[in-house]
Design a protein around this motif. Structure first.
Motif, PDB file in Angstrom:
ATOM      1  N   ARG A  16       0.822  -1.034  -0.147  1.00  0.00           N
ATOM      2  CA  ARG A  16       0.026  -0.038  -0.014  1.00  0.00           C
ATOM      3  C   ARG A  16       1.075   1.144  -0.215  1.00  0.00           C
ATOM      4  NH1 ARG A  16      -4.806   1.552  -0.383  1.00  0.00           N
ATOM      5  NH2 ARG A  16      -5.805   3.164   1.063  1.00  0.00           N
ATOM      6  N   SER A  17       1.997   1.314   0.733  1.00  0.00           N
ATOM      7  CA  SER A  17       2.933   2.476   0.879  1.00  0.00           C
ATOM      8  C   SER A  17       3.401   2.777  -0.625  1.00  0.00           C
ATOM      9  CB  SER A  17       3.983   2.043   1.672  1.00  0.00           C
ATOM     10  OG  SER A  17       4.966   3.542   1.949  1.00  0.00           O
ATOM     11  N   ILE A  18       3.963   1.431  -1.231  1.00  0.00           N
ATOM     12  CA  ILE A  18       4.391   1.689  -2.553  1.00  0.00           C
ATOM     13  C   ILE A  18       3.419   2.359  -3.752  1.00  0.00           C
ATOM     14  CG2 ILE A  18       5.243   0.551  -4.577  1.00  0.00           C
ATOM     15  CD1 ILE A  18       6.524  -1.515  -2.404  1.00  0.00           C
ATOM     16  N   ARG A  19       2.089   1.903  -3.476  1.00  0.00           N
ATOM     17  CA  ARG A  19       1.214   2.407  -4.419  1.00  0.00           C
ATOM     18  C   ARG A  19       0.808   3.774  -4.087  1.00  0.00           C
ATOM     19  NH1 ARG A  19      -3.038  -2.288  -4.161  1.00  0.00           N
ATOM     20  NH2 ARG A  19      -2.707  -1.750  -2.078  1.00  0.00           N
ATOM     21  N   GLY A  20       0.860   4.260  -2.935  1.00  0.00           N
ATOM     22  CA  GLY A  20       0.589   5.663  -2.333  1.00  0.00           C
ATOM     23  C   GLY A  20       1.810   6.494  -2.877  1.00  0.00           C
ATOM     24  N   ILE A  21       3.024   6.220  -2.658  1.00  0.00           N
ATOM     25  CA  ILE A  21       4.241   6.860  -3.164  1.00  0.00           C
ATOM     26  C   ILE A  21       4.025   7.285  -4.596  1.00  0.00           C
ATOM     27  CG2 ILE A  21       6.455   6.978  -3.431  1.00  0.00           C
ATOM     28  CD1 ILE A  21       6.674   5.735  -0.586  1.00  0.00           C
ATOM     29  N   GLU A  22       3.509   5.932  -5.458  1.00  0.00           N
ATOM     30  CA  GLU A  22       3.571   6.386  -6.892  1.00  0.00           C
ATOM     31  C   GLU A  22       2.148   7.142  -7.183  1.00  0.00           C
ATOM     32  OE1 GLU A  22       3.045   2.133  -8.192  1.00  0.00           O
ATOM     33  OE2 GLU A  22       5.115   1.879  -7.976  1.00  0.00           O
ATOM     34  N   LYS A  23       1.205   6.905  -6.503  1.00  0.00           N
ATOM     35  CA  LYS A  23      -0.099   7.853  -6.809  1.00  0.00           C
ATOM     36  C   LYS A  23       0.065   9.407  -6.514  1.00  0.00           C
ATOM     37  CE  LYS A  23      -5.211   7.736  -6.097  1.00  0.00           C
ATOM     38  NZ  LYS A  23      -6.097   7.189  -5.512  1.00  0.00           N
ATOM     39  N   TYR A  24       0.684   9.593  -5.220  1.00  0.00           N
ATOM     40  CA  TYR A  24       0.680  10.986  -4.638  1.00  0.00           C
ATOM     41  C   TYR A  24       1.958  11.746  -4.989  1.00  0.00           C
ATOM     42  CZ  TYR A  24      -3.849   9.571  -2.820  1.00  0.00           C
ATOM     43  OH  TYR A  24      -5.079   8.919  -2.741  1.00  0.00           O
ATOM     44  N   LYS A  25       3.066  10.821  -5.260  1.00  0.00           N
ATOM     45  CA  LYS A  25       4.542  11.232  -5.423  1.00  0.00           C
ATOM     46  C   LYS A  25       5.065  11.781  -4.358  1.00  0.00           C
ATOM     47  CE  LYS A  25       3.974  10.603  -9.923  1.00  0.00           C
ATOM     48  NZ  LYS A  25       3.593   9.342 -10.187  1.00  0.00           N
ATOM     49  N   THR A  26       4.547  11.315  -3.084  1.00  0.00           N
ATOM     50  CA  THR A  26       5.430  11.674  -1.878  1.00  0.00           C
ATOM     51  C   THR A  26       5.043  10.639  -0.743  1.00  0.00           C
ATOM     52  OG1 THR A  26       5.227  13.639  -0.036  1.00  0.00           O
ATOM     53  CG2 THR A  26       3.253  12.723  -0.916  1.00  0.00           C
ATOM     54  N   THR A  27       5.862  10.574   0.409  1.00  0.00           N
ATOM     55  CA  THR A  27       5.533   9.820   1.388  1.00  0.00           C
ATOM     56  C   THR A  27       4.686  10.437   2.474  1.00  0.00           C
ATOM     57  OG1 THR A  27       7.554  10.448   2.630  1.00  0.00           O
ATOM     58  CG2 THR A  27       7.856   9.006   0.821  1.00  0.00           C
ATOM     59  N   LEU A  28       4.388   9.430   3.472  1.00  0.00           N
ATOM     60  CA  LEU A  28       3.677  10.185   4.605  1.00  0.00           C
ATOM     61  C   LEU A  28       4.474  11.036   5.286  1.00  0.00           C
ATOM     62  CD1 LEU A  28       1.534   7.269   5.836  1.00  0.00           C
ATOM     63  CD2 LEU A  28       0.681   9.322   5.030  1.00  0.00           C
ATOM     64  N   ASP A  29       5.651  10.721   5.625  1.00  0.00           N
ATOM     65  CA  ASP A  29       6.872  11.649   6.256  1.00  0.00           C
ATOM     66  C   ASP A  29       6.834  12.996   5.724  1.00  0.00           C
ATOM     67  OD1 ASP A  29       7.728   9.601   7.996  1.00  0.00           O
ATOM     68  OD2 ASP A  29       9.348   8.893   6.610  1.00  0.00           O
ATOM     69  N   ASN A  30       6.670  13.144   4.338  1.00  0.00           N
ATOM     70  CA  ASN A  30       7.154  14.394   3.590  1.00  0.00           C
ATOM     71  C   ASN A  30       5.579  15.163   3.258  1.00  0.00           C
ATOM     72  OD1 ASN A  30       9.758  13.982   3.656  1.00  0.00           O
ATOM     73  ND2 ASN A  30       9.697  13.002   1.481  1.00  0.00           N
TER      74      ASN A  30
END
Length: 181
Positions: A16-30
């Motif tokens: 899910r994290s990988i998909r989120g980073i790909e979709k939103y172009k950011t991490t939760l940290d950032n």
């Protein structure tokens, strides 16, 4: 000690994290701009809808048969109970009749008649569940039997008789259905 359930959840989080980073172009940290509490609330609201759908699917078929029983004056009990000998003999004979129809449909390779027999057996079985007052506990009991069935493995392997029946391995445990009655 290895817990396959925990590992499965960890893998899902990673995916899910990988998909989120790909979709939103950011991490939760950032990500400092999103309203995470609002997102959480919306997700939890969606989750309650998914739960309600699953529960209603399970219950809707029983409710259809309950309605049939009411219209045709067939007894439906609220708590787990025995039924009269006359009633249980009739239900047994109805199920046996449909089981024989299934057998004949398989012999004649008639998928429509197979489906008809299977659905009729399911309808009769739901009627039996209602007649014995098991509707409030049957799905929990089903899960308990499923867990028991899954415990039939022997060191991760399936044991079968010559006719294909799955046998109980050393890890087998009996389902505790009494806890629901």
């Amino acid at each position: 000690m290895f817990d396959s359930i925990v590992e499965s959840v960890k893998n899902k989080y990673t995916d899910r994290s990988i998909r989120g980073i790909e979709k939103y172009k950011t991490t939760l940290d950032n990500n400092v701009t999103d309203n995470f509490l609002q997102h959480l609330q919306e997700e939890l609201m969606d989750a309650t809808l998914y739960i309600e759908k699953e529960l209603s699917v399970k219950d809707s078929k029983l409710e259809m048969v309950r309605k049939f029983n009411k219209v045709f004056n067939i007894s439906t009990l609220k708590t787990p109970s025995l039924i009269s000998e006359e009633d249980h003999k009739l239900k047994f004979e109805l199920m046996l009749e449909e089981l024989n129809e299934y057998k004949e449909a398989c012999k004649s390779k008639d998928v429509v008649e197979i489906a008809d027999a299977v659905v009729d057996m399911m309808y009769i079985l739901y009627g039996i569940i209602l007649s014995h007052g098991l509707s409030d506990v049957i799905f929990d009991m089903f899960e308990e039997v499923h867990k028991s069935n899954m415990s039939k493995l022997e060191n991760g392997k399936v044991l079968r008789r010559n006719d294909g029946k799955i046998m109980k391995g050393s890890e087998y445990f009996r389902p505790n259905l009494k806890q629901y009655l």
